[in-house]
Design an enzyme around this catalytic site. Sequence first.
Site, PDB file in Angstrom:
ATOM      1  N   ASN A  36       0.828  -1.205   0.000  1.00 33.09           N
ATOM      2  CA  ASN A  36       0.000   0.000   0.000  1.00 33.09           C
ATOM      3  C   ASN A  36       0.863   1.256   0.000  1.00 33.09           C
ATOM      4  O   ASN A  36       0.999   1.928  -1.013  1.00 33.09           O
ATOM      5  CB  ASN A  36      -0.949  -0.002   1.205  1.00 33.09           C
ATOM      6  CG  ASN A  36      -2.046   1.037   1.076  1.00 33.09           C
ATOM      7  OD1 ASN A  36      -1.903   2.056   0.410  1.00 33.09           O
ATOM      8  ND2 ASN A  36      -3.172   0.793   1.726  1.00 33.09           N
ATOM      9  N   ASP A  37       1.476   1.558   1.137  1.00 31.58           N
ATOM     10  CA  ASP A  37       2.235   2.810   1.275  1.00 31.58           C
ATOM     11  C   ASP A  37       3.382   2.905   0.284  1.00 31.58           C
ATOM     12  O   ASP A  37       3.704   3.993  -0.195  1.00 31.58           O
ATOM     13  CB  ASP A  37       2.776   2.946   2.699  1.00 31.58           C
ATOM     14  CG  ASP A  37       1.660   2.980   3.738  1.00 31.58           C
ATOM     15  OD1 ASP A  37       0.600   3.560   3.427  1.00 31.58           O
ATOM     16  OD2 ASP A  37       1.848   2.422   4.827  1.00 31.58           O
ATOM     17  N   ILE A  38       3.991   1.769  -0.055  1.00 34.68           N
ATOM     18  CA  ILE A  38       5.157   1.793  -0.944  1.00 34.68           C
ATOM     19  C   ILE A  38       4.780   2.034  -2.403  1.00 34.68           C
ATOM     20  O   ILE A  38       5.650   2.160  -3.263  1.00 34.68           O
ATOM     21  CB  ILE A  38       5.969   0.486  -0.828  1.00 34.68           C
ATOM     22  CG1 ILE A  38       5.119  -0.716  -1.239  1.00 34.68           C
ATOM     23  CG2 ILE A  38       6.521   0.324   0.574  1.00 34.68           C
ATOM     24  CD1 ILE A  38       5.892  -2.021  -1.312  1.00 34.68           C
TER      25      ILE A  38
ATOM     26  N   TYR B 190      -0.247   0.943   6.477  1.00 36.19           N
ATOM     27  CA  TYR B 190       0.381   1.014   7.795  1.00 36.19           C
ATOM     28  C   TYR B 190       0.642   2.445   8.231  1.00 36.19           C
ATOM     29  O   TYR B 190       0.630   2.763   9.409  1.00 36.19           O
ATOM     30  CB  TYR B 190       1.700   0.224   7.758  1.00 36.19           C
ATOM     31  CG  TYR B 190       2.249  -0.092   9.115  1.00 36.19           C
ATOM     32  CD1 TYR B 190       1.484  -0.764  10.056  1.00 36.19           C
ATOM     33  CD2 TYR B 190       3.547   0.263   9.465  1.00 36.19           C
ATOM     34  CE1 TYR B 190       1.988  -1.066  11.305  1.00 36.19           C
ATOM     35  CE2 TYR B 190       4.068  -0.039  10.708  1.00 36.19           C
ATOM     36  CZ  TYR B 190       3.281  -0.707  11.618  1.00 36.19           C
ATOM     37  OH  TYR B 190       3.782  -0.998  12.858  1.00 36.19           O
ATOM     38  N   ALA B 191       0.860   3.336   7.266  1.00 42.86           N
ATOM     39  CA  ALA B 191       1.104   4.737   7.595  1.00 42.86           C
ATOM     40  C   ALA B 191      -0.185   5.473   7.952  1.00 42.86           C
ATOM     41  O   ALA B 191      -0.152   6.610   8.411  1.00 42.86           O
ATOM     42  CB  ALA B 191       1.786   5.448   6.437  1.00 42.86           C
TER      43      ALA B 191
END
Length: 462
Positions: free
Chosen positions: A389-391, A429-430
Site C-alpha cells: 500500500n504505502d510503498i 500502515y502509515a
Amino acid sequence: MVLSSLAYLVASVCFILALRGLSHPETARRGLQYGMGGMALAIITTLLSPHVNTYLLIVLGIAIGGSIGTMIAKKIAMTDLPQLMAAFHSLVGLAAVCVAAAAFYNPEAYGIGTAGNIHLSSLIEMSLGAAIGAVTFTGSIIAWGKLQGKISGKPVIFDGQHKLNAALGVLLVVLIVLLCATGGSFYFWMIIFLSLGLGVLMIIPIGGADMPVIVSMLNSYSGWAAAGIGFTLHNNLLIITGALVGASGAILSYIMCKGMNRSFFNVILGGFGGEQAAGTSASHGDRNAKIGAADDAAYIMKNAARVIIVPGYGMAVAQAQHALREMADILKKEGVDVKYAIHPVAGRMPGHMNVLLAEANVPYDEVFEMEDINRDFAQADVAYVIGANDITNPSAKSDPSSPIYGMPVLDVEKSKTVLFVKRSMGSGYAGIDNPLFFADNTLMLLGDAKKMTEEIIKALEH
C-alpha cells in the site's frame, strides 16, 4: 589464553562472513551456517575458559534459554519477525544492564578494581553500556508493543517533548561524569532509571510508518551496549561482535532512512520526525474505485506481454508467496515476461519479501530492487500489487502535505493496468489514503491475497 584468543578471532571472522552471506538471498543460507558455527565456537571456547568456576548455572541458563528460543522459533510466523526482533533486542539491553550491575557491585571478580575504587576506564565503559542497554530495553518494548498492536501505532506527542529529551540527555551525561568522579551507587542507579525513561520517551513519538527504521536502530543500540560491556569484561569477542552488530544496524538504518526519506540523525535522536509520521486516513468522498474479480485479472494478465508483481506485507500475512509463484509460472508458460519489484522497506523489515519469495523458490534473477526496476513500470502492461500500500502511494511524489511526501515509492501507476489485491479499501500502515485505488487504470481485487491469487490461477487454467 592464546588458544582462546585465536578461537575468538576465528569466531569473529565467522560472524563477518555471516553478515557478508546475508547480503544476498543466494548466499543467505551459507551466511547463517557461518553465524551458527561462529556462535558455537564462541560458546565452547567460553565454557572451556579456566575462569569458569561452576557449570551448573551456565548449563541451567542454556537449557532454559535454549528451550524458550526453540519453542519461539518453531511457532513464530514470518509476519511476526519484526516484533520478535524488537523483543529480543530488549533482552540484549537488559543483559547489558545486569552485567553492568554485577560488575559494579563485584569488581574484583572482573579484575576492574575493588568496591568503591573501580578503575576510571571501567566506570566509563560500564556506565555507557548500562545507559545504552537501558534505552534499548524500554525502547524495544515500546517498539514491540506498537508492532504487535498492544500499543497504538500513532505517535504520542506533547509540547516541549524534544526539549525534555534533550534535557534528559544532558542530565544523563552529567550523571555519568559524577559516577566516574565519585563511584557512588546512587549515580549508577540514577543513570539506569533515567535511561529507562529516556528509552520510552524516544520511541513513543515515532509513528507506525517509521517503526521498521526504529527496530533496525534499536538493533544497532543493542550491539553498542554489548560492546560497552565487552570492554568491562575484557572480552574481545563481545567487543568485536557488539561492534559488528552496532555498525551493521546503523548502516541498515541509514539505508532504510534513505528508502523512506527520513533523517538518519532524527531517528538516532528519537522522535524527531514523529509528527511527520502521524498521518490520518482521508475520506473516500465521492471517488469511486473499479472493483474487479479473479476472472477479470486472469484475462488481463493472460493477454499482457509484461507483468510486474509488487509484493507487500499483505502477501506475508496471507502467506500467498507459493500461490504467487504458481501464478507467475503459468503466465510465463503463456509467454508473459514476469518480474518482481521489491521496495527496500516492504514488509516492515528489509529483506522480508526476498525471504518469502526465496521460500517459494522464485528465481533470484526475476527479483529486482526498486532502483533497478522502477523505470520498467512505464513499459509494463500490468502491475500486480499484492498486499502492498504505502510503498505504491503516489501521494509521496505529488502531495507535500502527505506524511510520506518525499519517500521513494514504486511507480506502479505508470503501468497500463494496475491490479491491486487488498483486503479492503482501508489505509495502509502509515494510516493514509492511497489515491491509486481510484485511478482510471486501477482495478481493485478485494479479498485475502492468497485466496484471490488462487482464484486467478484457476481462471488462468480454464
